[in-house]
Motif scaffolding. Structure first.
Motif: not given
Length: 93
Positions: A43-51
């Protein structure tokens, strides 16, 4: 418009997948955040931010996966940025 998401997914992803696919896609799209494996059953968790447009493109990469990787149980939540990622995307091991 800026957008931040927390994406959790389960998959039988190969070694190096987080670096070679997830991190590379985020870097190519100039996104910031983190990805890490959060359980022994892949199980992977991604936090991603941007346009917004670039975050949506990144979501397409996660959903499409690769020939050897098929995502399961993909959960997507809005995320309030709680720290400064300093403009980079990191794999946390």
């Amino acid at each position: 418009m800026h957008k931040c998401l927390k994406i959790t997914f389960t998959a039988n992803f190969p070694d190096g997948f987080l670096h070679d696919v997830v991190q590379k896609a985020a870097q190519n799209l100039e996104l910031e955040g983190t990805v890490q494996v959060v359980s022994v059953n892949n199980k992977a968790r991604v936090v991603v931010c941007g346009p917004k447009e670039k975050v949506d493109e990144f979501l397409d990469v996660i959903h499409k996966g690769t020939a050897k990787y098929v995502p399961e149980e993909v959960e997507i939540e809005a995320f309030v940025k709680d720290k400064d990622y300093r403009g980079v995307f990191r794999v946390i091991e």
